[in-house]
Design a protein around this motif. Structure first.
Motif, PDB file in Angstrom:
ATOM      1  N   GLU A   1       0.825  -1.216   0.000  1.00 28.24           N
ATOM      2  CA  GLU A   1       0.000   0.000   0.000  1.00 28.24           C
ATOM      3  C   GLU A   1       0.857   1.263   0.000  1.00 28.24           C
ATOM      4  OE1 GLU A   1      -4.174  -0.844   2.228  1.00 28.24           O
ATOM      5  OE2 GLU A   1      -2.386  -1.011   3.504  1.00 28.24           O
ATOM      6  N   THR A   2       1.938   1.246   0.759  1.00 32.88           N
ATOM      7  CA  THR A   2       2.777   2.448   0.829  1.00 32.88           C
ATOM      8  C   THR A   2       3.700   2.604  -0.371  1.00 32.88           C
ATOM      9  OG1 THR A   2       4.446   1.286   2.142  1.00 32.88           O
ATOM     10  CG2 THR A   2       2.767   2.515   3.353  1.00 32.88           C
ATOM     11  N   SER A   3       4.017   1.502  -1.045  1.00 27.73           N
ATOM     12  CA  SER A   3       4.954   1.582  -2.167  1.00 27.73           C
ATOM     13  C   SER A   3       4.260   1.741  -3.518  1.00 27.73           C
ATOM     14  CB  SER A   3       5.845   0.335  -2.207  1.00 27.73           C
ATOM     15  OG  SER A   3       5.085  -0.804  -2.547  1.00 27.73           O
ATOM     16  N   GLN A   4       2.941   1.648  -3.553  1.00 27.95           N
ATOM     17  CA  GLN A   4       2.214   1.744  -4.815  1.00 27.95           C
ATOM     18  C   GLN A   4       1.244   2.926  -4.778  1.00 27.95           C
ATOM     19  OE1 GLN A   4       2.723  -0.349  -7.479  1.00 27.95           O
ATOM     20  NE2 GLN A   4       4.350  -1.251  -6.260  1.00 27.95           N
TER      21      GLN A   4
ATOM     22  N   ALA B   1       0.110   4.732  -7.130  1.00 25.56           N
ATOM     23  CA  ALA B   1      -0.727   4.903  -8.312  1.00 25.56           C
ATOM     24  C   ALA B   1      -1.758   3.781  -8.458  1.00 25.56           C
ATOM     25  CB  ALA B   1       0.144   4.965  -9.560  1.00 25.56           C
ATOM     26  N   LEU B   2      -2.378   3.375  -7.353  1.00 26.78           N
ATOM     27  CA  LEU B   2      -3.415   2.350  -7.431  1.00 26.78           C
ATOM     28  C   LEU B   2      -4.742   3.007  -7.785  1.00 26.78           C
ATOM     29  CD1 LEU B   2      -2.653   0.306  -4.195  1.00 26.78           C
ATOM     30  CD2 LEU B   2      -2.126  -0.341  -6.538  1.00 26.78           C
TER      31      LEU B   2
ATOM     32  N   ASN C   1     -10.620   1.878  -6.702  1.00 25.49           N
ATOM     33  CA  ASN C   1     -11.292   0.610  -6.414  1.00 25.49           C
ATOM     34  C   ASN C   1     -10.317  -0.413  -5.828  1.00 25.49           C
ATOM     35  OD1 ASN C   1     -13.468  -1.215  -6.383  1.00 25.49           O
ATOM     36  ND2 ASN C   1     -12.813  -2.073  -8.349  1.00 25.49           N
ATOM     37  N   THR C   2      -9.148  -0.529  -6.425  1.00 22.90           N
ATOM     38  CA  THR C   2      -8.130  -1.456  -5.937  1.00 22.90           C
ATOM     39  C   THR C   2      -7.673  -1.060  -4.542  1.00 22.90           C
ATOM     40  OG1 THR C   2      -7.361  -1.903  -8.186  1.00 22.90           O
ATOM     41  CG2 THR C   2      -5.850  -2.439  -6.395  1.00 22.90           C
ATOM     42  N   ASP C   3      -7.433   0.217  -4.358  1.00 18.86           N
ATOM     43  CA  ASP C   3      -6.998   0.717  -3.053  1.00 18.86           C
ATOM     44  C   ASP C   3      -8.058   0.431  -1.989  1.00 18.86           C
ATOM     45  OD1 ASP C   3      -5.150   2.066  -1.386  1.00 18.86           O
ATOM     46  OD2 ASP C   3      -6.409   3.860  -1.479  1.00 18.86           O
TER      47      ASP C   3
END
Length: 91
Positions: free
Chosen positions: A39-42, A44-45, A48-50
């Protein structure tokens, strides 16, 4: 003779199942950490995915706090599998 053999099997079974519970607890915590790191490294989610990852993490954390490590492992393993499918280098 039969009773002592059966008692021995129950004792052996009890001793062998103890590490399984510890393994579930460790796997739950490890999977939660993988999810938090993802969660912290991505950044650009998609929203909906987040939201899906956050909801699953929260549900797993509630299961962990309730002492239900098997449910936590089931939830987090599913999310970790999806993360690894999305980003194969995270394996």
């Amino acid at each position: 003779m039969k009773h002592s053999a059966i008692a021995g099997l129950f004792i052996a079974g009890a001793l062998l199942t103890s590490p399984v519970f510890a393994a579930d607890k460790d796997l739950c915590a490890g999977n939660l950490q993988i999810i938090k790191d993802f969660e912290t490294s991505q950044p650009a989610l998609s929203e909906n995915t987040d939201d899906n990852i956050k909801a699953a993490r929260e549900k797993a954390e509630m299961a962990q706090k309730a002492g239900n490590d098997k449910e936590c492992v089931a939830i987090t393993s599913n999310v970790v599998t999806k993360i690894q499918t999305r980003n194969p280098e995270n394996k």
